[in-house]
Design a protein around this motif. Structure first.
Motif, PDB file in Angstrom:
ATOM      1  N   UNK A  26       8.283   2.930  -9.319  1.00  0.00           N
ATOM      2  CA  UNK A  26       7.480   3.283 -10.557  1.00  0.00           C
ATOM      3  C   UNK A  26       6.111   3.927 -10.188  1.00  0.00           C
ATOM      4  N   UNK A  27       5.371   3.286  -9.300  1.00  0.00           N
ATOM      5  CA  UNK A  27       3.964   3.880  -8.890  1.00  0.00           C
ATOM      6  C   UNK A  27       4.125   5.093  -8.241  1.00  0.00           C
ATOM      7  N   UNK A  28       5.060   5.410  -7.514  1.00  0.00           N
ATOM      8  CA  UNK A  28       5.280   6.647  -6.945  1.00  0.00           C
ATOM      9  C   UNK A  28       5.424   7.751  -7.879  1.00  0.00           C
ATOM     10  N   UNK A  29       6.267   7.442  -9.010  1.00  0.00           N
ATOM     11  CA  UNK A  29       6.646   8.354 -10.073  1.00  0.00           C
ATOM     12  C   UNK A  29       5.195   8.695 -10.805  1.00  0.00           C
ATOM     13  N   UNK A  30       4.469   7.838 -10.642  1.00  0.00           N
ATOM     14  CA  UNK A  30       3.322   8.082 -11.711  1.00  0.00           C
ATOM     15  C   UNK A  30       2.051   8.482 -10.697  1.00  0.00           C
ATOM     16  N   UNK A  31       2.645   9.109  -9.661  1.00  0.00           N
ATOM     17  CA  UNK A  31       1.489   9.884  -8.645  1.00  0.00           C
ATOM     18  C   UNK A  31       0.905   9.042  -7.626  1.00  0.00           C
ATOM     19  N   UNK A  32       1.169   7.846  -7.474  1.00  0.00           N
ATOM     20  CA  UNK A  32       0.453   7.231  -6.387  1.00  0.00           C
ATOM     21  C   UNK A  32       1.089   7.178  -5.023  1.00  0.00           C
ATOM     22  N   UNK A  33       0.094   7.079  -4.092  1.00  0.00           N
ATOM     23  CA  UNK A  33       0.554   7.060  -2.848  1.00  0.00           C
ATOM     24  C   UNK A  33       1.018   5.454  -2.448  1.00  0.00           C
ATOM     25  N   UNK A  34       2.160   5.396  -1.863  1.00  0.00           N
ATOM     26  CA  UNK A  34       2.621   3.785  -1.691  1.00  0.00           C
ATOM     27  C   UNK A  34       2.692   3.256  -0.354  1.00  0.00           C
ATOM     28  N   UNK A  35       2.282   2.345  -0.045  1.00  0.00           N
ATOM     29  CA  UNK A  35       2.609   1.633   1.266  1.00  0.00           C
ATOM     30  C   UNK A  35       3.558   0.415   1.060  1.00  0.00           C
ATOM     31  N   UNK A  36       4.702   0.318   1.568  1.00  0.00           N
ATOM     32  CA  UNK A  36       5.423  -0.825   1.294  1.00  0.00           C
ATOM     33  C   UNK A  36       5.441  -1.838   2.582  1.00  0.00           C
ATOM     34  N   UNK A  37       4.829  -3.073   2.363  1.00  0.00           N
ATOM     35  CA  UNK A  37       5.099  -3.964   3.381  1.00  0.00           C
ATOM     36  C   UNK A  37       6.054  -4.833   3.142  1.00  0.00           C
ATOM     37  N   UNK A  38       6.791  -5.172   4.210  1.00  0.00           N
ATOM     38  CA  UNK A  38       8.036  -6.226   4.124  1.00  0.00           C
ATOM     39  C   UNK A  38       8.023  -6.819   5.453  1.00  0.00           C
ATOM     40  N   UNK A  39       8.597  -8.022   5.567  1.00  0.00           N
ATOM     41  CA  UNK A  39       8.807  -8.877   6.882  1.00  0.00           C
ATOM     42  C   UNK A  39       9.806  -8.365   7.418  1.00  0.00           C
ATOM     43  N   UNK A  40      11.012  -7.523   6.755  1.00  0.00           N
ATOM     44  CA  UNK A  40      12.151  -6.834   7.236  1.00  0.00           C
ATOM     45  C   UNK A  40      11.632  -5.362   7.600  1.00  0.00           C
ATOM     46  N   UNK A  41      11.199  -5.038   8.792  1.00  0.00           N
ATOM     47  CA  UNK A  41      10.852  -3.637   9.291  1.00  0.00           C
ATOM     48  C   UNK A  41      11.698  -2.664   9.013  1.00  0.00           C
ATOM     49  N   UNK A  42      13.045  -2.879   9.241  1.00  0.00           N
ATOM     50  CA  UNK A  42      13.965  -2.074   8.915  1.00  0.00           C
ATOM     51  C   UNK A  42      14.190  -1.673   7.331  1.00  0.00           C
ATOM     52  N   UNK A  43      14.043  -2.725   6.665  1.00  0.00           N
ATOM     53  CA  UNK A  43      14.241  -2.687   5.257  1.00  0.00           C
ATOM     54  C   UNK A  43      13.021  -1.748   4.665  1.00  0.00           C
ATOM     55  N   UNK A  44      11.904  -2.046   5.097  1.00  0.00           N
ATOM     56  CA  UNK A  44      10.848  -1.410   4.632  1.00  0.00           C
ATOM     57  C   UNK A  44      10.818   0.183   4.980  1.00  0.00           C
TER      58      UNK A  44
END
Length: 246
Positions: A26-44
């Motif tokens: 949703x953030x992306x759809x509203x124009x943001x740049x997004x950094x996803x952090x996740x414990x699972x690197x492959x999933x991120x």
């Protein structure tokens, strides 16, 4: 559609699936740049690919490790030039009654939720205060309001997030940084749909709206808190529960 986050950069921890992924989308759809952090690197990485934009990054991050959280912040600033929104969403469950819960499972849940949220909040705030603006969104839970059987660890951690949110909001208000929390109730996910039918039915009976929430419905509130629409709100807690345990 009005883009509420044009030119903003957001970090979402635990963003590779569920509520975190819905917020990132949703953030992306509203124009943001997004950094996803996740414990699972492959999933991120897979989530970043799925969202399919050059405005998304997927980074491995264990939120308990302050250096990894700082690296997440550094990635956002290096790649996109700023950090405007930080969502502390990463979390785990290790449910058991007090009689059977191990000390390790208590410590782990407290560490991921409470220390992880503290790491995200303090390191994001340190960056945001330099630019005199920013929004931090902490994901608590209805379990932190009412307490749930078999969740002394999780309920304590999620209640702690509310206290931390309010304390941080008071510290950061004069720096132009807002800190708010969301308490989701029963939200449809792989985890909740795997629970025994009897448990599901019990929870459903407590919801006046007579249905579970969807990840997108939590994401909508996270968008509100991230945007100018909530510009005079800090230290607040939004319950996204369908009216459960009012």
């Amino acid at each position: 559609m009005t883009s509420l986050l044009n030119g903003k950069t957001a970090i979402v921890t635990g963003g590779a699936q569920g509520i975190g992924l819905a917020i990132a989308r949703l953030y992306l759809a509203h124009g943001a740049n997004v950094v996803i952090g996740d414990l699972d690197e492959a999933a991120a990485a897979a989530a970043a690919t799925e969202l399919g934009a050059d405005r998304v990054r997927g980074v491995r991050c264990d939120v308990v490790d302050a250096e990894q959280v700082q690296s997440l912040v550094d990635t956002a600033v290096a790649d996109f030039g700023s950090l405007d929104v930080f969502v502390n969403n990463a979390g785990i469950t290790r449910d058991a009654t007090m009689r059977t819960m191990t000390e390790e499972d208590f410590d782990l849940v407290i560490s991921v939720h409470l220390k992880g949220t503290w790491n995200g909040t303090r390191l994001a705030a340190a960056r945001m205060r330099e630019q005199k603006s920013g929004a931090i969104v902490n994901i608590s839970s209805l379990s932190g309001k009412v307490g749930m059987v078999g969740q002394t660890n999780y309920s304590a951690a999620k209640a702690g997030i509310v206290g931390m949110t309010k304390a941080a909001a008071k510290e950061m208000a004069h720096h132009g940084v807002r800190v708010n929390a969301i308490q989701p109730g029963l939200v449809r996910s792989a985890m909740t749909e795997a629970m025994p039918q009897k448990a599901w039915d019990q929870k459903m009976s407590e919801i006046p709206m007579q249905r579970p929430g969807e990840p997108d419905e939590v994401a909508g509130v996270a968008l509100f808190y991230a945007s100018h629409l909530s510009s005079y709100m800090t230290g607040t807690v939004a319950e996204v529960t369908g009216g459960r345990f009012m």
